[in-house]
Motif scaffolding. Sequence first.
Motif, PDB file in Angstrom:
ATOM      1  N   VAL A  75       0.837  -1.200   0.000  1.00 46.10           N
ATOM      2  CA  VAL A  75       0.000   0.000   0.000  1.00 46.10           C
ATOM      3  C   VAL A  75       0.874   1.253   0.000  1.00 46.10           C
ATOM      4  O   VAL A  75       0.589   2.231  -0.703  1.00 46.10           O
TER       5      VAL A  75
ATOM      6  N   MET B 156      -6.689   6.673  -1.464  1.00 43.90           N
ATOM      7  CA  MET B 156      -7.212   5.350  -1.827  1.00 43.90           C
ATOM      8  C   MET B 156      -8.722   5.326  -1.786  1.00 43.90           C
ATOM      9  O   MET B 156      -9.364   4.670  -2.599  1.00 43.90           O
TER      10      MET B 156
ATOM     11  N   ALA C  30      -6.417   0.589  -5.996  1.00 48.02           N
ATOM     12  CA  ALA C  30      -6.847   1.399  -4.851  1.00 48.02           C
ATOM     13  C   ALA C  30      -7.927   0.676  -4.062  1.00 48.02           C
ATOM     14  O   ALA C  30      -7.895   0.641  -2.829  1.00 48.02           O
TER      15      ALA C  30
END
Lengths: 310, 308
Positions: free
Chosen positions: A138, B46, B278
Motif C-alpha cells: 500500500v 485510496m 486502490a
Amino acid sequence: MTEESRNKIAHAGKLGYSFRRHLHERLIEALLFLSAILSIAIMLAIIVMLIKESFVFFQHVSIWEFITDTQWTPLFDDAHYGIMPLVSGTIVSSFIALVVALPLGTIIAIYLSEFAPFTVREMAKPFLELLGGVPTVVYGYFALLFVTPILQTIFPELPGFNLLSAGLVMGIMIIPYVSSMTEDAMRAVPMNLREGSYAMGATRFQTAIRVVMPAAFSGIAAAYILGISRAVGETMVVAIAAGMQPNLTWNPMEPAATITAYIVQVSLGDLPHGSIGYQTIFAAGLTLLLITLAFNIAGHILRKRYREVY
Amino acid sequence: MKSVNDLEEIRRIIGLHKRWDLIFMITGIVALMIAVLTFMALFAHMLVDGMPRLSWDFFTSFPSRRPESAGILSAWVGTTLVMLVTAIAAVPLGIGSGVYLEEYASKNLLTEIIEINVTNLAGVPSIIYGLLALGLFVYQLGFGQSILAAGLALALLILPVVIVATREAIRSIPVAIREGAYALGATKWQTVSDHLLPYSSAGILTGIIIGLARAIGETAPIITIGALTFIAFLPPSPVKSEFPYVSFEWLTAPFTVMPIQMFNWVSRPEEAFQLNAAAAGLVLVVMTLAMNGLAIYLRYRMRKNIKW
C-alpha cells in the motif's frame, strides 16, 4: 503398625516419585524444547540455503567480478554480474528513508516521552503502531501514484519511477519503528536523573537533550540501527516506485533497482530451477542477509548495553 | 542587594530557555502531524480512487483482462487459506517455544543462543524468508508453488512475534501464582497449562493477531516463491460431500493473495487497473487496521482489568 504410620505410608505413595507422571512431564518438556530449538533450525536453514545456491553461482562468476563489475545484467545475452548497481540503489533509497525517519522519529520520541501530556501519548502511540501495520504494498502504491506526481510538480524532469519518492515514503513507514524504540529507551532513564536536572534549573528541552538522550544513547543507537536494517531490507515500496532498472547511480532523481527489488523482479518471471538466473537471486539474498545481519547484531549489542545500565 | 539581582538574572535566563521548550514542543507536534497527515493522505487518496470500485461484484469476481469486471475473489480466498496454514503452523510453535524459554529453560549458553537468534530472526528481511521457502519448501521438499509453501513461509516470518508476545505475557504473571500451584503438588506442565497459559491468553492472542495482520500484508515472500499474479479459479474446496468429508487438495493448489493482486494492478500502466489497485488496497488496509486495532484494544483492556 499404628493408624498414623499407615496413613503416612499411603500418602508417601501418592506424593512420591511417580514414573508415569515423570515420563509425561519429560515428554512435554522435550516437545517444548523442540519448538524452541526450531528458531535455530530456521536460521541455519536460511544460511545453508543461501550459501548452497550462491556457491554454485560463485563457481560460475568470480567474487571479484561480483564486487567490481559495474553492470548487473544477469538475464541478458551479454551477462554482467556486478552487484554494485543494486547496492547503490539500496544505499541511496535507504539513505533518503533515514534522512526522513531518524530526525522525525527522534523528535516524535522526545516529544512523546518528555513533553506530551498523558492523553496525547496514549493516543499517539497506538496510532503510530497502526501506521507501522499498514501493508508495504500500500505504501508502494502511495509513493507511485501520490507522492511522485506531487514531486513532479516541483521537479518537472523527475521520471515516473525514481528513488526519491520511494525513499521518502519508506522513511515515513519507518518512523513508527524508530520512534517507539527510541521512546522506550528514553522512558527507561530513571526519573531521578530528570529531577536532578530540573532542580538545577534546567528546562524540559535542556533536560531532554543534555541528560535523557545521552543516558539513553545506546538504546537510541540501537533503534537507529534497526531502522537502517529495515530500510535496507524493505521490498515492495522500492519494487513499485523506484523502477526495476539496475542503474549504478547516486542520484535519487533517477530510476534504479535495489537488491530486494531485483529479487522480486526475477521471481515474477518464470525462472527455471537451477538456472544461473535462479542462483543470482540467492547470491543477491546472501548479500542482503549479510548486511542486515551485521546491523542486527550491532543493534543487539547496543540494546544489551543499555539494559544493563539501569 | 546583589543576590536579588542575581535571582532576576537567573529567572531571565530560564525564561529565555523556556522559549526553546515551546519551540521544541511545536516541532514535536509538527513531526507527529507529518506522520498523521501522511497516513490521512494515503487513506483519502485510496478512498477517492477505490471507493467507486468497491461493490459486491468486486468481491465475487475473478481477475480479468477488462478492469471494470475484474475482482478479488481468488485473492481473498487465497489469503484466507494461506492465513489458515500460517496460523496452524505458527501458533503452537510460537507458544511452545515461548513457554519453554520462559518457564523451562535454564540459564545456559544454548538458551542465550536461542534468545539472540529469535531477535535476529525478527530482523531478517521478509524477502529472505521467501528465498528460504523457495529453496526449501518449493524445491527441496517438493511442495511446489502452493498454498502450503506460502503459509509455512509466512508462519516462519511471524514466529518471532508470537514467541515474544507469549514470553511477555507469561512473564507478567506473578511468581506467587506458580508457587501456589507448586505448593499444592502440581507438576510444571499442570502449572503451565492450568494457570499460566489461561491467564496470559489475552496477551498471547494480541501477539497472534498482530502477527497475522502483518502476514496478511506481506507480499515479498509470496512473490519470491513464485505465486502467480493471474488466477481465475479457486482452489479445491476443503469440505467434501462424501467420506472423509475433508480434503487437503487445496494445500497444493496454485493461488494468489490480496497484496499480490494489488501489486499486479499497480504495476499496470492503464489507469483503470490502478483504480482496482486502490480498491484492493482499501480492503487490505481496513483488514490490517481492524486486526491491529483489535490487538491494541485487547492490550488496553488487559492492562486495565488485571489486578493481581
